[in-house]
Design a protein around this motif. Structure first.
Motif, PDB file in Angstrom:
ATOM      1  N   VAL A   1      58.107  65.113  55.603  1.00 25.08           N
ATOM      2  CA  VAL A   1      57.658  66.495  55.789  1.00 25.08           C
ATOM      3  C   VAL A   1      58.755  67.469  55.365  1.00 25.08           C
ATOM      4  CG1 VAL A   1      57.061  68.218  57.528  1.00 25.08           C
ATOM      5  CG2 VAL A   1      56.069  65.916  57.653  1.00 25.08           C
ATOM      6  N   HIS A   2      58.335  68.464  54.614  1.00 26.35           N
ATOM      7  CA  HIS A   2      59.231  69.539  54.228  1.00 26.35           C
ATOM      8  C   HIS A   2      58.869  70.739  55.100  1.00 26.35           C
ATOM      9  CE1 HIS A   2      61.702  71.225  50.726  1.00 26.35           C
ATOM     10  NE2 HIS A   2      61.594  72.210  51.591  1.00 26.35           N
ATOM     11  N   LEU A   3      59.734  71.033  56.048  1.00 25.21           N
ATOM     12  CA  LEU A   3      59.465  72.126  56.984  1.00 25.21           C
ATOM     13  C   LEU A   3      60.135  73.390  56.469  1.00 25.21           C
ATOM     14  CD1 LEU A   3      58.473  73.177  59.740  1.00 25.21           C
ATOM     15  CD2 LEU A   3      60.537  72.194  60.760  1.00 25.21           C
ATOM     16  N   CYS A   4      59.309  74.397  56.161  1.00 21.54           N
ATOM     17  CA  CYS A   4      59.836  75.660  55.642  1.00 21.54           C
ATOM     18  C   CYS A   4      59.729  76.735  56.705  1.00 21.54           C
ATOM     19  CB  CYS A   4      59.031  76.134  54.434  1.00 21.54           C
ATOM     20  SG  CYS A   4      59.443  75.304  52.909  1.00 21.54           S
ATOM     21  N   THR A   5      60.868  77.285  57.072  1.00 21.54           N
ATOM     22  CA  THR A   5      60.795  78.453  57.948  1.00 21.54           C
ATOM     23  C   THR A   5      60.992  79.686  57.093  1.00 21.54           C
ATOM     24  OG1 THR A   5      63.102  77.927  58.480  1.00 21.54           O
ATOM     25  CG2 THR A   5      61.452  77.468  60.147  1.00 21.54           C
ATOM     26  N   LEU A   6      60.121  80.682  57.330  1.00 23.51           N
ATOM     27  CA  LEU A   6      60.237  81.946  56.592  1.00 23.51           C
ATOM     28  C   LEU A   6      60.838  82.963  57.538  1.00 23.51           C
ATOM     29  CD1 LEU A   6      56.781  81.981  54.790  1.00 23.51           C
ATOM     30  CD2 LEU A   6      58.907  80.842  54.150  1.00 23.51           C
ATOM     31  N   GLY A   7      62.011  83.412  57.174  1.00 28.97           N
ATOM     32  CA  GLY A   7      62.726  84.296  58.074  1.00 28.97           C
ATOM     33  C   GLY A   7      63.573  83.477  59.037  1.00 28.97           C
TER      34      GLY A   7
ATOM     35  N   ARG B   1      64.442  83.652  50.414  1.00 29.80           N
ATOM     36  CA  ARG B   1      63.115  84.246  50.307  1.00 29.80           C
ATOM     37  C   ARG B   1      62.075  83.138  50.212  1.00 29.80           C
ATOM     38  NH1 ARG B   1      63.429  89.464  48.241  1.00 29.80           N
ATOM     39  NH2 ARG B   1      61.537  89.155  47.040  1.00 29.80           N
ATOM     40  N   PRO B   2      60.845  83.459  50.629  1.00 23.98           N
ATOM     41  CA  PRO B   2      59.805  82.430  50.630  1.00 23.98           C
ATOM     42  C   PRO B   2      59.607  81.767  49.259  1.00 23.98           C
ATOM     43  CG  PRO B   2      59.055  84.362  51.810  1.00 23.98           C
ATOM     44  CD  PRO B   2      60.370  84.726  51.216  1.00 23.98           C
ATOM     45  N   GLY B   3      59.624  82.575  48.223  1.00 23.15           N
ATOM     46  CA  GLY B   3      59.390  82.027  46.886  1.00 23.15           C
ATOM     47  C   GLY B   3      60.386  80.939  46.535  1.00 23.15           C
ATOM     48  N   VAL B   4      61.631  81.191  46.864  1.00 20.02           N
ATOM     49  CA  VAL B   4      62.675  80.206  46.568  1.00 20.02           C
ATOM     50  C   VAL B   4      62.394  78.904  47.303  1.00 20.02           C
ATOM     51  CG1 VAL B   4      65.130  79.714  46.872  1.00 20.02           C
ATOM     52  CG2 VAL B   4      64.396  81.996  46.136  1.00 20.02           C
ATOM     53  N   LYS B   5      62.014  79.034  48.560  1.00 21.80           N
ATOM     54  CA  LYS B   5      61.778  77.835  49.371  1.00 21.80           C
ATOM     55  C   LYS B   5      60.572  77.047  48.871  1.00 21.80           C
ATOM     56  CE  LYS B   5      63.980  79.308  53.601  1.00 21.80           C
ATOM     57  NZ  LYS B   5      63.989  79.047  55.037  1.00 21.80           N
ATOM     58  N   PHE B   6      59.505  77.764  48.525  1.00 20.54           N
ATOM     59  CA  PHE B   6      58.305  77.067  48.048  1.00 20.54           C
ATOM     60  C   PHE B   6      58.561  76.358  46.722  1.00 20.54           C
ATOM     61  CE2 PHE B   6      55.619  80.388  50.504  1.00 20.54           C
ATOM     62  CZ  PHE B   6      55.769  79.654  51.671  1.00 20.54           C
TER      63      PHE B   6
END
Length: 584
Positions: free
Chosen positions: A485-491, A522-527
RNA sequence: CGGGGCGUAGCGCAGCCUGGUAGCGCACCUGGUUCGGGACCAGGGAGUCGGAGGUUCAAAUCCUCUCGCCCCGACCA
């Protein structure tokens, strides 16, 4: 386990590295999995190593399950063992040779037949101690003429190699089948699409062998598989079924035509307005010197214009160890004409023709005279003399030798493959040379019957990516993904981070491996990074979702950027476990 | 081993032909504004020009040698 991105070495890069040309190499570099150290030599960074280990573990489990025992042999080898089987010389430049301080010959192990054979001959005396199957997962060294494709073909690579020892042929056959089944399970578990393919058994005494070919357009090996039955083979080894008889044409007289400056099949075909399939392509090969031909023998190999001569089959047909395409000078000497105008009619020397070529009616061939070709050539009428042998590579559309022979209508389809595994029965090649013998029940001393079985572990890392990627990045099969799982937190608000930590802990408790992108990005970078790295599932938590006590769940295989499922935080662990097939 | 190409900042490249003392994008550091699909503004640090030798007042640039890497063909898990 839980890995925080901010504490990991995962150096993803936006730009495509210049040295990489195929998808797996590009993505493994960009995703921060591997880095080059030298030609064909690579670092595995944390993510890459995790993939490698996952593959190793699947292999290990299945080998153990199949009754093989793991050992570890040295990578650094004294030269005496390879000298014992002449491979010290036969292996040539591929062997990485070393001298120790006393000037003794050493080398790095490219494979370990001699070493296991020695291990076994020291310890095994009796048929009661057999059969045995020993394997290792080891670093191999081969000074490849041309390393390429990143870890696809390195000079140092990780390989699982296994060796079986049996009392008789039947036992060896059983060991071989056992490995074949184990390999099937391994490749299936790894999530790879593959074909088991009949292979050229090679120079060294193998009679039975099969390659496990991972299908990929970028593969180096050309294979054919029947569209009706399960026959599949490397084109170099594929038998070819009988071609259907074409319509009978009245035989024309042989006549010479002027073909100025057009030597290639394509050019002559255009010039004469005759389909290339009506040509008899004539190539000259030189077989190495033998007793009968102290200076080597020049032979002519003829195939239909649209077919390719297969040098391995040709060498086998000639009983030669190898053959080489004749040089321009050889061709001119042997035919009296420039290259491009050779033909079997009137050729002074041995001529071999493959069945499809032999059947041609009114074929076009070179005239052995510069700028001239012959038309209306027929073997059946005796226009030339030739041995009819299978000397060409199989191609798409050729009839299957198996089901074709039984009235079935199977034909070959062509594929490209990456050789991920190779199994074969060695017989007594090494055991006889190295006197690895045992006492049989009847008291006789006999050499053990051996088999050997390889899997290119590090190569499979690249193979998996070749098969599982899209424009945005890798799409790891669950079984070998570095994390599940890749867990992305935004903020980075405390509520978000706390919710993420709680979810991650709950997942880890269920045995799920989590990569938590806790960076302040930023979200874009993470996605983008998530897509590139390619973990099977992505979970996103941000201020917006947390306000509703929710997170987002998205499969990497889902191409829709908005194709995610909203799950309440409370239900998330269970839902995710279910998605991974790891529910209680 | 044959054929082709490349080596300039951590990465991707320009500059070389026609010598005059090194530049762009990304990344990195600082400050600010931003914040759901690789943001923006301002400022900043960073390069033995693969190496050695030569030509020259002067060499990333020209010459010679050398090392490394990549790609296309003959080998292999």
């Amino acid at each position: 386990m839980l890995q925080r991105f901010t504490q990991a070495l995962i150096p993803t890069v936006k730009e495509t590295p210049a040295e990489a040309t195929n998808a797996s190499h590009i993505l493994l570099l960009r995703g921060g999995y591997v880095r080059q150290v030298g030609a064909g030599i690579y670092n595995f960074l944390p993510l890459g190593l995790r993939v490698l280990r996952k593959i190793e573990n699947v292999v290990r489990q299945e080998m153990d399950r199949a009754g093989a025992q793991e050992v570890l042999m040295p990578a650094l080898l004294p030269g005496e063992y390879f000298k014992e089987t002449q491979r010290w010389d036969l292996y040539g430049d591929v062997l990485f040779r070393i001298r120790d301080r006393k000037g003794g010959d050493y080398h790095l192990g490219p494979t370990h037949e001699e070493i296991v054979t020695d291990m076994v001959r020291r310890e095994v005396r009796s048929y009661r101690q057999l059969p045995l199957n020993l394997y290792q997962i080891q670093t191999k060294f081969r000074d490849e003429p041309r390393p390429r494709g990143g870890v696809m073909r390195g000079r140092e690579f990780t390989m699982k190699d296994a060796y079986s020892f049996d009392v008789d042929e039947l036992g060896a056959q059983r060991s071989y089948e056992n490995m074949r089944e184990a390999y099937k399970r391994i490749f299936e578990r790894l999530g790879l699409t593959f074909r088991i393919v009949q292979a050229d058994s090679g120079a060294i005494g193998g009679k039975t062998s099969a390659e496990f070919q991972v299908l990929a357009d970028s593969g180096e090996d050309a294979i054919v598989a029947c569209d009706e039955c399960d026959y599949a083979a490397n084109v170099e080894a594929a038998e070819i079924g009988a071609l259907p008889k074409g319509p009978e044409f009245p035989k024309e007289e042989v006549r010479e035509v002027h073909t100025p400056n057009v030597g290639s099949i394509a050019d002559v075909a255009k010039f004469l307005k005759v389909n290339a399939k009506r040509f008899l392509k004539s190539l000259l090969y030189v077989a190495p010197a033998s007793d009968a031909h102290p200076h080597g023998e020049v032979v002519m190999a003829c195939v239909r214009g649209d077919h390719e001569v297969n040098e391995i089959k040709l060498a086998n047909a000639l009983g030669a160890r190898e053959v080489h395409l004749a040089t321009e000078a050889d061709v001119e000497r042997a035919t009296g004409a420039k290259v491009g105008f050779a033909g079997p009619v009137g050729f002074k020397g041995r001529v071999l023709v493959d069945p499809a070529g032999a059947e041609l009616t009114n074929a076009v061939t070179g005239a052995n005279k510069t700028d001239h070709h012959l038309m209306g050539v027929n073997l059946s009428r005796g226009d030339y003399a030739a041995d009819v042998k299978d000397i060409r590579s199989a191609a798409e559309g050729d009839p299957c030798p198996r089901c074709g022979a039984h009235g079935g209508g199977g034909h070959f389809k062509a594929y490209k493959g990456i050789e991920g595994g190779h199994i074969f029965i060695l017989g007594t090649h090494y055991s006889a040379k190295m006197r690895a013998t045992f006492l049989a029940q009847d008291g006789s001393e006999r050499p053990m019957i051996m088999g050997c079985y390889g899997i290119g572990i590090s190569r499979l890392v690249a193979s998996a990516v070749e098969q599982h990627h899209d424009q945005d990045g890798i799409r790891w099969p669950l079984a070998i993904a570095p994390y599940h799982v890749h867990l992305c937190t935004l903020g980075t608000e405390p509520e978000v981070m706390n919710a993420a930590k709680a979810l991650a802990d709950a997942l880890v408790e269920r045995g799920i491996d989590v990569l938590w992108d806790d960076r302040d990005e930023r979200p874009g970078v993470k996605f983008k990074d998530a897509d590139l790295i390619g973990l099977p599932w992505r979970v996103t938590i941000g201020a917006k979702t947390i306000a509703k006590e929710q997170c987002e769940l998205k499969a990497r295989s889902n191409r829709d950027p908005k194709g995610h499922e909203l799950v309440t935080l409370a239900n998330a662990p269970e839902r995710i476990a279910a998605a991974l097939g790891m529910a209680d």
